[in-house]
Design a protein around this motif. Structure first.
Motif, PDB file in Angstrom:
ATOM      1  N   ASN A  81      23.915  33.064 -60.859  1.00 65.18           N
ATOM      2  CA  ASN A  81      23.221  32.104 -61.899  1.00 65.18           C
ATOM      3  C   ASN A  81      24.587  31.259 -62.154  1.00 65.18           C
ATOM      4  O   ASN A  81      25.886  31.548 -62.367  1.00 65.18           O
ATOM      5  N   ALA A  82      24.160  29.855 -61.761  1.00 63.34           N
ATOM      6  CA  ALA A  82      25.014  28.623 -62.187  1.00 63.34           C
ATOM      7  C   ALA A  82      26.172  28.748 -61.538  1.00 63.34           C
ATOM      8  O   ALA A  82      26.432  27.869 -60.732  1.00 63.34           O
ATOM      9  N   LEU A  83      27.160  29.818 -61.676  1.00 63.96           N
ATOM     10  CA  LEU A  83      28.216  29.754 -60.537  1.00 63.96           C
ATOM     11  C   LEU A  83      27.739  30.315 -59.368  1.00 63.96           C
ATOM     12  O   LEU A  83      26.905  31.243 -59.178  1.00 63.96           O
ATOM     13  N   TYR A  84      28.478  29.394 -57.987  1.00 65.11           N
ATOM     14  CA  TYR A  84      28.010  29.580 -56.961  1.00 65.11           C
ATOM     15  C   TYR A  84      28.516  30.782 -56.223  1.00 65.11           C
ATOM     16  O   TYR A  84      29.110  30.661 -55.338  1.00 65.11           O
ATOM     17  N   GLN A  85      28.186  31.961 -56.688  1.00 66.63           N
ATOM     18  CA  GLN A  85      28.531  33.075 -56.138  1.00 66.63           C
ATOM     19  C   GLN A  85      27.522  34.144 -56.315  1.00 66.63           C
ATOM     20  O   GLN A  85      27.087  34.371 -57.317  1.00 66.63           O
ATOM     21  N   VAL A  86      27.133  34.922 -55.192  1.00 70.30           N
ATOM     22  CA  VAL A  86      26.192  36.011 -55.177  1.00 70.30           C
ATOM     23  C   VAL A  86      26.876  37.313 -56.079  1.00 70.30           C
ATOM     24  O   VAL A  86      27.616  37.610 -55.495  1.00 70.30           O
ATOM     25  N   ARG A  87      26.341  37.243 -57.049  1.00 69.08           N
ATOM     26  CA  ARG A  87      26.709  38.762 -57.817  1.00 69.08           C
ATOM     27  C   ARG A  87      25.911  39.876 -58.147  1.00 69.08           C
ATOM     28  O   ARG A  87      26.149  40.905 -58.698  1.00 69.08           O
ATOM     29  N   PRO A 125      33.007  32.303 -69.523  1.00 68.58           N
ATOM     30  CA  PRO A 125      31.824  31.482 -69.517  1.00 68.58           C
ATOM     31  C   PRO A 125      30.867  32.029 -68.376  1.00 68.58           C
ATOM     32  O   PRO A 125      29.628  31.744 -68.475  1.00 68.58           O
ATOM     33  N   PHE A 126      31.297  32.716 -67.543  1.00 68.04           N
ATOM     34  CA  PHE A 126      30.350  32.939 -66.324  1.00 68.04           C
ATOM     35  C   PHE A 126      30.127  34.251 -66.139  1.00 68.04           C
ATOM     36  O   PHE A 126      29.346  35.051 -65.630  1.00 68.04           O
ATOM     37  N   GLY A 127      30.399  35.039 -67.415  1.00 64.18           N
ATOM     38  CA  GLY A 127      29.948  36.591 -67.654  1.00 64.18           C
ATOM     39  C   GLY A 127      29.077  36.900 -68.418  1.00 64.18           C
ATOM     40  O   GLY A 127      28.401  35.771 -69.204  1.00 64.18           O
ATOM     41  N   SER A 128      28.790  37.942 -69.097  1.00 61.31           N
ATOM     42  CA  SER A 128      27.929  38.409 -70.433  1.00 61.31           C
ATOM     43  C   SER A 128      28.643  39.647 -70.796  1.00 61.31           C
ATOM     44  O   SER A 128      29.123  40.508 -69.800  1.00 61.31           O
ATOM     45  N   GLN A 129      28.744  39.920 -72.157  1.00 58.89           N
ATOM     46  CA  GLN A 129      29.465  40.830 -72.508  1.00 58.89           C
ATOM     47  C   GLN A 129      29.115  41.109 -73.762  1.00 58.89           C
ATOM     48  O   GLN A 129      28.694  40.552 -74.933  1.00 58.89           O
ATOM     49  N   LEU A 130      28.915  42.535 -74.150  1.00 59.02           N
ATOM     50  CA  LEU A 130      28.519  43.071 -75.191  1.00 59.02           C
ATOM     51  C   LEU A 130      29.603  44.263 -75.701  1.00 59.02           C
ATOM     52  O   LEU A 130      29.771  45.000 -75.038  1.00 59.02           O
ATOM     53  N   GLY A 131      30.269  43.989 -77.075  1.00 60.96           N
ATOM     54  CA  GLY A 131      31.176  44.883 -77.211  1.00 60.96           C
ATOM     55  C   GLY A 131      31.331  44.943 -78.813  1.00 60.96           C
ATOM     56  O   GLY A 131      30.472  44.393 -79.519  1.00 60.96           O
ATOM     57  N   ASN A 132      32.210  45.766 -79.316  1.00 65.01           N
ATOM     58  CA  ASN A 132      32.336  45.991 -80.762  1.00 65.01           C
ATOM     59  C   ASN A 132      32.687  44.579 -81.531  1.00 65.01           C
ATOM     60  O   ASN A 132      32.539  44.368 -82.831  1.00 65.01           O
ATOM     61  N   ASP A 133      33.336  43.694 -80.730  1.00 68.48           N
ATOM     62  CA  ASP A 133      33.695  42.472 -81.407  1.00 68.48           C
ATOM     63  C   ASP A 133      32.921  41.286 -81.389  1.00 68.48           C
ATOM     64  O   ASP A 133      32.702  40.406 -82.279  1.00 68.48           O
ATOM     65  N   HIS A 134      32.098  41.267 -80.393  1.00 68.72           N
ATOM     66  CA  HIS A 134      30.958  40.034 -80.150  1.00 68.72           C
ATOM     67  C   HIS A 134      30.300  40.355 -79.009  1.00 68.72           C
ATOM     68  O   HIS A 134      30.432  41.448 -78.279  1.00 68.72           O
ATOM     69  N   GLY A 135      29.190  39.283 -78.889  1.00 72.57           N
ATOM     70  CA  GLY A 135      28.379  39.629 -77.735  1.00 72.57           C
ATOM     71  C   GLY A 135      28.282  38.228 -77.225  1.00 72.57           C
ATOM     72  O   GLY A 135      28.211  37.035 -77.921  1.00 72.57           O
ATOM     73  N   PHE A 136      28.226  38.006 -76.002  1.00 70.72           N
ATOM     74  CA  PHE A 136      28.145  36.693 -75.319  1.00 70.72           C
ATOM     75  C   PHE A 136      27.097  36.802 -73.881  1.00 70.72           C
ATOM     76  O   PHE A 136      27.482  37.898 -73.259  1.00 70.72           O
ATOM     77  N   PHE A 137      26.249  36.130 -74.033  1.00 69.45           N
ATOM     78  CA  PHE A 137      25.122  36.385 -73.166  1.00 69.45           C
ATOM     79  C   PHE A 137      24.698  35.309 -72.352  1.00 69.45           C
ATOM     80  O   PHE A 137      24.183  34.038 -72.875  1.00 69.45           O
ATOM     81  N   ASN A 138      25.011  35.319 -70.939  1.00 66.80           N
ATOM     82  CA  ASN A 138      24.192  34.289 -70.167  1.00 66.80           C
ATOM     83  C   ASN A 138      22.836  35.093 -69.714  1.00 66.80           C
ATOM     84  O   ASN A 138      22.911  36.077 -69.064  1.00 66.80           O
TER      85      ASN A 138
END
Ligand SMILES: [Zn+2]
Length: 623
Positions: A79-85, A136-149
């Protein structure tokens, strides 16, 4: 003035969330065919429970209210970043139920594909997904926040990908208050149901990352638009007033330079973690940017640079879109020769906007140009890898050996230099009355506003030829598709500058590093017969610390400035573990390129130079 807008440009149906209080503390809120639907029924309804934050597990339910027969579901591979992950690696326990709540079989048919067959009108597919990559290229859910691509979180059905979809966050902690959830998008605040976002299709959802947690937010109005600044970080690490002032200067300079503002709302989402982090990801209505919080104390300039680059992307790459990236194929790498333009020339304009905004003075701007030339010329691969080939090979950038100076150039770097030279060539041909600014406005009007992608390098060439009435065949053949040495002096002469070569003494530890995704520097080359080689340093080793200080992407430059003969303690890590070695730095002579005045500089050349640095056309516009 607000120029005419095409359907593409007014794609304003972004996504906005508010917060729902947690219904169940100990587990995810169940979603079934009979649980309440949103006020706006959609072909696909996503529910994402944040209940299992401490294990970084998001629980995803996908409801298809109107469906029978076979449904295929895919997880994007990139997604978006040009690397297959291969985001499917994070997916676990995929299951499905029909309208009566009975389990129905799920068949994993490919690495990133699952199939179900529904007997009734409704089906719910569920799975858990591990999300713990920050930035910005990741997604994270934790006790302090969530960031979702969302493309890293949500499967899509190819059949319903182009259709409307809704998304609802469940089990959001009550302490993450109402304004603590923000998503990029342009739907007017307050008009969207609480906790539910609506997107016109999956691609739009994938381009609208969400931040949920406790963060600082400020808004401002400018040029008829509303800008949001959202920061997840320690408020003591940065000056919020200065950050907003910087952003304001950049946004105004860019909107004015493009004579266009294809949005009503735009969000700068900043993550300022401690100890690591660098990079940004562009979106049509916002950007997510990460920067090391500790380093903000000494300078906000790196944040300004990334912000200008990402903001200009809202035109170049998001709306001025290369044909080779459309439509997005989430399942495999996409071959594109256009990244030198979409990324590199975005950097050209980003720095120019900083000068235009008064955040860089003329000398600082020219120093940056010289640094880019240095970077390109110092990589042996510049003699054989072209800007287009580097664009094609973007997908290899996760590999440290690929990033070595002998193996590759960077399409960011060469693209930025090409953008500078293209600007100078246009100015030279039109005596300063036309410039890169006209090229971008031409491409905006002819592609973005018309909702069609441009034919990669050919489209850029056509734009340059249209605004100058002159051929750019050689320029594109030799310098974009080819790897011919760039004609610096012939073009810089227009602004009274020349590129001069000199040698400087520097220190080297016997290896070269590079970084991927803002992570730790990794060894990408080891000098033959060096002490580093004898000490067992190998390609791929991560540099953790130098003399006890955490290593950053600038580690090569830092070591180059240490006195030759000095001994440094370097901590490395790899799959076998971490170790610390002592290395004696050796002195060597390095080629260095400087941008300096030509022997005589006329008043005319000085005027050209000022216009060039600030992205202005001279003598107004040509009729
Ligand atoms: Zn970029």
């Amino acid at each position: 003035m607000h120029p005419p807008k095409s359907a593409l440009v007014i794609a304003l149906l972004g996504v906005i969330f508010a917060v729902v209080p947690a219904e169940q503390v100990w587990g995810a809120t169940p979603v079934t065919c009979s649980s309440p639907t949103s006020a706006r029924p959609q072909a696909t309804e996503y529910f994402v429970s944040l209940a299992d934050r401490s294990r970084h597990l998001a629980h995803v339910s996908i409801r298809f209210p109107q469906t029978t027969g076979a449904i295929a579901l895919n997880m994007p591979a990139w997604n978006a970043l040009y690397q297959v992950r291969d985001f499917a690696a994070n997916v676990e326990n995929v299951r499905a139920a029909d309208a009566s709540g009975r389990q129905i079989p799920v068949v994993q048919s490919k690495t990133s594909e699952w199939e179900i067959t529904t007997p009734g009108r409704c089906a719910v597919v569920e799975y858990d997904i591990h999300l713990d990559s920050g930035g910005p290229f990741g997604s994270q859910l934790g006790n302090d926040h969530g960031f979702f691509n969302w493309a890293m979180v949500l499967m899509y059905s190819p059949a319903t990908r182009p259709q409307g979809m809704s998304i609802q966050l469940l089990d959001v902690p009550a302490t993450w208050g109402l304004h603590d959830l923000h998503i990029m998008g342009a739907a007017p605040a307050g008009k969207v149901e609480q906790s539910i976002g609506v997107a016109r299709n999956y691609d739009e959802l994938a381009d609208s990352p969400a931040e949920v947690g406790v963060f600082q937010r400020s808004d401002f109005q400018q040029d008829g638009a509303t800008y949001h600044i959202v920061v997840h970080g320690d408020p003591h690490d940065y000056d919020a007033g200065k950050l907003q002032e910087q952003v304001r200067k950049i946004t105004h300079a860019a909107v004015e330079w493009m004579a266009d503002r294809p949005f009503d709302e735009y969000t700068f989402l900043y993550h300022f973690p401690r100890g690591h982090g660098a990079g940004g990801m562009e979106h049509a209505y916002g950007t997510a940017i990460e920067s090391n919080g500790e380093r903000l104390h000494s300078s906000m300039m790196p944040v300004a640079s990334v912000s200008a680059h990402e903001f200009f992307h809202l035109w170049n790459v998001k709306r001025i879109r290369p044909q080779s990236l459309e439509p997005v194929d989430y399942q495999q790498a996409m071959d594109t020769r256009a990244l030198w333009f979409s990324e590199g020339v975005t950097s050209t304009v980003g720095d120019m906007l900083l000068a235009r905004a008064g955040l860089l003075d003329d000398q600082q701007y020219m120093n940056r140009v010289a640094a880019e030339i240095n970077e390109l010329q110092s990589r042996p691969a510049h003699r054989w890898q072209s800007a287009e080939e580097s664009s094609l090979d973007a997908w290899f950038e996760g590999d440290p050996h690929y990033r070595s100076p002998q193996r590759s150039i960077s399409y960011y770097n060469k693209g930025e230099v090409l953008g500078i030279l293209l600007d100078l060539r246009i100015r030279q041909l039109k005596q300063g009355r036309k410039s890169l600014r006209d090229l971008f406005q031409w491409m905006n009007e002819n592609y973005a506003w018309k909702g069609r992608p441009f034919p990669d390098s050919d489209g850029v060439q056509q734009a340059a030829e249209s605004i100058t009435g002159q051929s750019f065949v050689e320029f594109f053949h030799d310098y974009v598709a080819g790897a011919r040495e760039l004609p610096y002096n012939a073009l810089f002469a227009f602004v009274g500058l020349q590129v001069a070569e000199t040698t400087v003494s520097a220190s080297t530890p016997g290896f070269t590093t590079s970084t991927n995704l803002g992570g730790q520097p990794e060894v990408s080359a080891v000098d033959v017969n060096s002490e580093a080689q004898r000490a067992g340093v190998t390609i791929g080793d991560r540099i953790v610390a130098v003399d006890g200080n955490p290593a950053t992407a600038a580690v090569d430059d830092q070591l180059a400035r240490v006195r030759p003969g000095a001994t440094v303690k370097i901590s490395l890590s790899n799959r076998r573990g971490q170790r610390t070695i002592k290395l004696k730095l050796t002195g060597n002579q390095q080629q260095m390129y400087l941008l300096q005045d030509t022997p005589s500089v006329s008043a005319e050349q000085r005027a050209h130079r000022v216009a060039w640095i600030h992205g202005d056309d001279e003598n107004g516009s040509e009729p």
